[in-house]
Design an enzyme around this catalytic site. Structure first.
Site, mmCIF file in Angstrom:
data_model
loop_
_atom_site.group_PDB
_atom_site.id
_atom_site.type_symbol
_atom_site.label_atom_id
_atom_site.label_comp_id
_atom_site.label_asym_id
_atom_site.label_seq_id
_atom_site.Cartn_x
_atom_site.Cartn_y
_atom_site.Cartn_z
ATOM 1 N N ASP A 81 -1.209 24.588 17.796
ATOM 2 C CA ASP A 81 -0.260 24.434 18.078
ATOM 3 C C ASP A 81 1.067 23.441 18.684
ATOM 4 O OD1 ASP A 81 0.566 26.427 17.860
ATOM 5 O OD2 ASP A 81 1.303 27.225 16.941
ATOM 6 N N HIS B 166 -9.139 27.242 19.510
ATOM 7 C CA HIS B 166 -9.565 26.484 18.113
ATOM 8 C C HIS B 166 -9.434 25.142 18.675
ATOM 9 C CE1 HIS B 166 -9.912 30.460 15.541
ATOM 10 N NE2 HIS B 166 -11.541 30.054 16.121
ATOM 11 N N GLY C 184 -0.700 38.676 16.186
ATOM 12 C CA GLY C 184 -0.337 37.667 15.152
ATOM 13 C C GLY C 184 -1.734 36.970 14.513
HETATM 14 P P1 NAD Z 1 -4.350 34.493 9.501
HETATM 15 O O1 NAD Z 1 -3.395 33.972 9.498
HETATM 16 O O2 NAD Z 1 -5.397 35.073 9.066
HETATM 17 O O3 NAD Z 1 -3.177 35.732 10.103
HETATM 18 C C1 NAD Z 1 -1.905 36.099 10.429
HETATM 19 C C2 NAD Z 1 -1.786 37.530 10.616
HETATM 20 O O4 NAD Z 1 -0.178 37.434 11.553
HETATM 21 C C3 NAD Z 1 -1.365 38.553 9.640
HETATM 22 O O5 NAD Z 1 -2.571 39.712 9.949
HETATM 23 C C4 NAD Z 1 -0.001 38.999 9.304
HETATM 24 O O6 NAD Z 1 -0.194 40.168 9.217
HETATM 25 C C5 NAD Z 1 0.629 38.415 10.892
HETATM 26 N N1 NAD Z 1 1.538 38.377 11.051
HETATM 27 C C6 NAD Z 1 2.713 37.888 9.958
HETATM 28 N N2 NAD Z 1 3.934 37.674 10.346
HETATM 29 C C7 NAD Z 1 3.905 37.496 11.645
HETATM 30 C C8 NAD Z 1 5.391 38.286 12.550
HETATM 31 N N3 NAD Z 1 5.973 37.718 12.379
HETATM 32 N N4 NAD Z 1 4.713 38.463 14.066
HETATM 33 C C9 NAD Z 1 3.543 38.846 13.883
HETATM 34 N N5 NAD Z 1 2.586 38.053 13.438
HETATM 35 C C10 NAD Z 1 2.387 38.026 11.837
HETATM 36 O O7 NAD Z 1 -4.172 34.254 11.408
HETATM 37 P P2 NAD Z 1 -5.678 33.901 12.747
HETATM 38 O O8 NAD Z 1 -6.283 35.228 12.544
HETATM 39 O O9 NAD Z 1 -4.969 33.243 13.573
HETATM 40 O O10 NAD Z 1 -6.535 33.407 11.880
HETATM 41 C C11 NAD Z 1 -6.133 32.210 11.129
HETATM 42 C C12 NAD Z 1 -7.333 30.733 11.270
HETATM 43 O O11 NAD Z 1 -6.365 29.845 11.242
HETATM 44 C C13 NAD Z 1 -6.979 30.935 12.961
HETATM 45 O O12 NAD Z 1 -8.116 30.691 13.348
HETATM 46 C C14 NAD Z 1 -6.260 29.627 13.280
HETATM 47 O O13 NAD Z 1 -6.709 28.915 14.001
HETATM 48 C C15 NAD Z 1 -6.018 29.238 11.816
HETATM 49 N N6 NAD Z 1 -4.321 28.231 11.769
HETATM 50 C C16 NAD Z 1 -3.626 28.645 12.798
HETATM 51 C C17 NAD Z 1 -1.946 28.184 12.361
HETATM 52 C C18 NAD Z 1 -1.491 27.288 13.937
HETATM 53 O O14 NAD Z 1 -1.582 27.061 14.310
HETATM 54 N N7 NAD Z 1 0.177 28.042 14.112
HETATM 55 C C19 NAD Z 1 -1.719 28.177 12.118
HETATM 56 C C20 NAD Z 1 -2.822 28.825 10.459
HETATM 57 C C21 NAD Z 1 -4.039 28.784 11.065
#
Ligand code: NAD
Ligand code: ZN
Length: 240
Positions: A97, A112, A180
């Site tokens: 993002d 990624h 996160g």
């Molecule tokens: P994930 O979705 O698997 O896990 C999210 C984690 O964040 C969980 O462990 C949860 O407990 C925690 N969490 C929830 N609220 C939070 C907060 N307010 N503060 C801190 N932590 C919090 O995410 P991941 O491990 O990044 O894996 C998902 C994959 O999907 C990644 O590889 C990424 O490339 C992609 N992705 C990216 C985005 C983005 O760019 N923002 C969004 C969705 C998915």
């Protein structure tokens, strides 16, 4: 704080959780995309190649609008402040993002890839996502080829330069902050293992435990990234 105050080579590994308070839904957990679609299915390169219009419609187009509106929250800003304080060297992010760069971190490894750019699957030309006309799906390059996000789909390799640099940073850091991320997507989840094996203190910031908790991480600071980073930054600023 005692571990971070003397650190000079700290590295953060971040995941979707840090961007939740900026309005970007995660894949797992409450409100996650998991609940509506199976990301392994929809965000898999085979799905994209089979049906790019469908993947554009349900994944890319919505995400593009959400990411366009998103701004860094206190979690991203806190990591940028740690860099200004001379504590944090780099951010390895699984997010696509661009919010760490917007918050002010200057060395961000996009593990990624990025959503800010699209790339033609035929001629490899890159075009900024904001310039893409998504009125017809899938959008196409001037050569007629289909445009795809310059991000890593499931089933694809990590860009070798990003992987190599991340391993390098992980093996030389004094502290790794794991913020996160559910730490289940490989090979990103192995960066804290490399850090730990190389003698770093691994600190998790997450409302929930992960497979790293109590095994690889020295401790978990439970809470939202923004709240925890605010507490950390205030404590470090008082110490100076
Ligand atoms: P994930 O979705 O698997 O896990 C999210 C984690 O964040 C969980 O462990 C949860 O407990 C925690 N969490 C929830 N609220 C939070 C907060 N307010 N503060 C801190 N932590 C919090 O995410 P991941 O491990 O990044 O894996 C998902 C994959 O999907 C990644 O590889 C990424 O490339 C992609 N992705 C990216 C985005 C983005 O760019 N923002 C969004 C969705 C998915
Ligand atoms: Zn092209």
């Amino acid at each position: 704080m005692n571990d971070l105050a003397p650190a000079r080579q700290a590295v953060a590994l971040t995941g979707a959780g840090i961007s939740i308070d900026s309005g970007i839904p995660p894949f797992r957990g409450k409100g996650g995309l998991w609940e509506r679609f199976d990301p392994m299915e929809i965000a898999h390169i085979d799905s994209f190649m089979r049906n790019p219009a469908m993947v554009w419609k349900v994944l890319v187009k919505d995400l593009k609008d959400i990411i366009d509106r998103a701004r860094p929250n206190d979690g991203h800003k806190g990591l940028a402040r740690l860099e200004q304080l001379g504590i944090l060297k780099s951010v390895i992010t699984q997010n696509i993002d661009g919010l760490h760069q917007m918050a002010g971190n200057t060395d961000v490894i996009e593990f990624h890839g990025t959503f800010a750019w699209q790339r033609c699957i035929q001629c490899e030309r890159r075009i900024e996502t904001s310039w893409v006309d998504a009125s017809e799906l899938p959008p196409r390059c001037t050569c007629g080829g289909i445009l795809r996000p310059d991000a890593v789909f499931f089933g694809e390799m990590i860009p070798p330069a990003a992987l190599w640099r991340s391993q390098e940073m992980a093996s030389h850091c004094d502290v790794m902050l794991v913020v996160g991320t559910s730490a289940v997507v490989q090979p990103a989840a192995s960066m804290p293992i490399i850090a730990r094996q190389s003698g770093a203190v691994v600190i998790e910031i997450n409302p929930e435990p992960t497979p790293l908790t109590g095994v690889i991480s020295s401790y978990l600071i439970r809470g939202k990234a923004g709240d925890v980073m605010n507490r950390i930054v205030s404590a470090l600023e008082i110490k100076r």
